[in-house]
Design an enzyme around this catalytic site. Structure first.
Site, PDB file in Angstrom:
ATOM      1  N   HIS A 181      32.623 -33.956  -8.060  1.00  0.00           N
ATOM      2  CA  HIS A 181      32.815 -33.901  -9.510  1.00  0.00           C
ATOM      3  C   HIS A 181      31.475 -34.003 -10.232  1.00  0.00           C
ATOM      4  O   HIS A 181      31.217 -33.254 -11.182  1.00  0.00           O
ATOM      5  CB  HIS A 181      33.731 -35.048  -9.966  1.00  0.00           C
ATOM      6  CG  HIS A 181      35.181 -34.784  -9.734  1.00  0.00           C
ATOM      7  ND1 HIS A 181      35.642 -33.956  -8.742  1.00  0.00           N
ATOM      8  CD2 HIS A 181      36.295 -35.256 -10.371  1.00  0.00           C
ATOM      9  CE1 HIS A 181      36.959 -33.924  -8.768  1.00  0.00           C
ATOM     10  NE2 HIS A 181      37.381 -34.694  -9.762  1.00  0.00           N
ATOM     11  N   HIS A 200      33.691 -43.217  -7.015  1.00  0.00           N
ATOM     12  CA  HIS A 200      32.530 -43.129  -6.128  1.00  0.00           C
ATOM     13  C   HIS A 200      31.574 -44.303  -6.330  1.00  0.00           C
ATOM     14  O   HIS A 200      31.684 -45.074  -7.291  1.00  0.00           O
ATOM     15  CB  HIS A 200      31.772 -41.807  -6.339  1.00  0.00           C
ATOM     16  CG  HIS A 200      32.546 -40.605  -5.899  1.00  0.00           C
ATOM     17  ND1 HIS A 200      32.590 -40.184  -4.580  1.00  0.00           N
ATOM     18  CD2 HIS A 200      33.295 -39.710  -6.606  1.00  0.00           C
ATOM     19  CE1 HIS A 200      33.331 -39.098  -4.501  1.00  0.00           C
ATOM     20  NE2 HIS A 200      33.784 -38.789  -5.705  1.00  0.00           N
TER      21      HIS A 200
END
Length: 262
Positions: free
Chosen positions: A155, A214
């Protein structure tokens, strides 16, 4: 139509500025670091946007390159042909989308391989009980396991690259002047609005990734790949004659080069 033109005027005034192209990469990098530190030091409470099944993630981010490709294709074709009237130059400029597709494909393949070769299959999300049998992430999930490896943030990479690419291509609007009564004006106006809103979605979801998903190193690598993909093309290769080139503008090549050096 009046509301559409007003919206396009605001977006043009916001995204077409040279300062946006110059500082957006730095703003994305800074926001990624700030959001990551916030996630580590003082995590935000869960929200709709922290759910991977939220509408923006499922229907936009998951297919971010498809959205970017499909909207930039007619935008580049219409604006570049309107300014130059040369089909060959338009085709040359459209090849930027092929280059972007290659960058997307190669980078996502690299990320997948890194996660594969650094990963192991576990019996639980708490990373307890290593399973030795599954040899891949797909096999691990198929047997009810949990794969854990170094998962570079796709992303962060793709949203960075797409947002910067759109802003670069919208620079052509400095030169585009159309008759308001012409259908071309309506088409370009609609595309400006669509690309503008898409850019804001990419930046917003980039920020959501920074604060919710993340770890820091995974987002640093993802963002770095996105920045390198952008600078390697628009900041270096596209300045050369043997390239798809930058959007047509009245300024000279030296001015363009100087804008990237500053």
């Amino acid at each position: 139509m009046e509301h559409l033109e007003r919206c396009a005027w605001v977006l043009r005034g916001t995204l077409v500025r040279a300062a946006v192209r110059r500082y957006l990469p730095w703003a994305l990098a800074a926001s990624m670091l700030a959001g990551s530190l916030l996630k580590e030091l003082s995590p935000l409470p869960e929200s709709y946007l922290s759910n991977k099944r939220n509408v923006l993630n499922v229907y936009f981010v998951k297919v971010a390159w498809a959205w970017t490709f499909c909207l930039l294709l007619p935008f580049i074709a219409l604006t570049n042909y309107h300014l130059t009237g040369k089909a060959g130059l338009v085709l040359r400029r459209l090849s930027t989308l092929l280059v972007g597709t290659a960058i997307w494909y190669v980078c996502t393949a690299i990320f997948s391989n890194v996660e594969h070769y650094t990963g192991s299959c576990y019996q639980s999300p708490a990373l307890e009980g290593v399973r030795n049998e599954p040899q891949s992430k797909q096999q691990c999930h198929g047997q009810g396991g949990f794969w854990h490896g170094f998962d570079i943030s796709g992303h962060s990479f793709l949203l960075t690259f797409c947002a910067l690419m759109i802003v670069e291509e919208m620079a052509v609007l400095h030169e585009v002047k159309t008759d308001r009564s012409h259908c071309l004006h309506t088409a370009i106006t609609a595309l400006v609005v669509a690309l503008g809103f898409l850019t804001f979605i990419w930046v917003w979801m980039f920020l959501c990734t920074a604060v919710y998903f993340h770890n820091l190193s995974q987002k640093v690598f993802g963002t770095l790949f996105g920045l390198l993909g952008w600078y390697g093309t628009y900041g270096f290769w596209y300045l050369k004659s043997f390239s798809p080139g930058l959007p047509p503008q009245s300024c000279s090549w030296n001015v363009k080069q100087d804008s990237y050096k500053r």
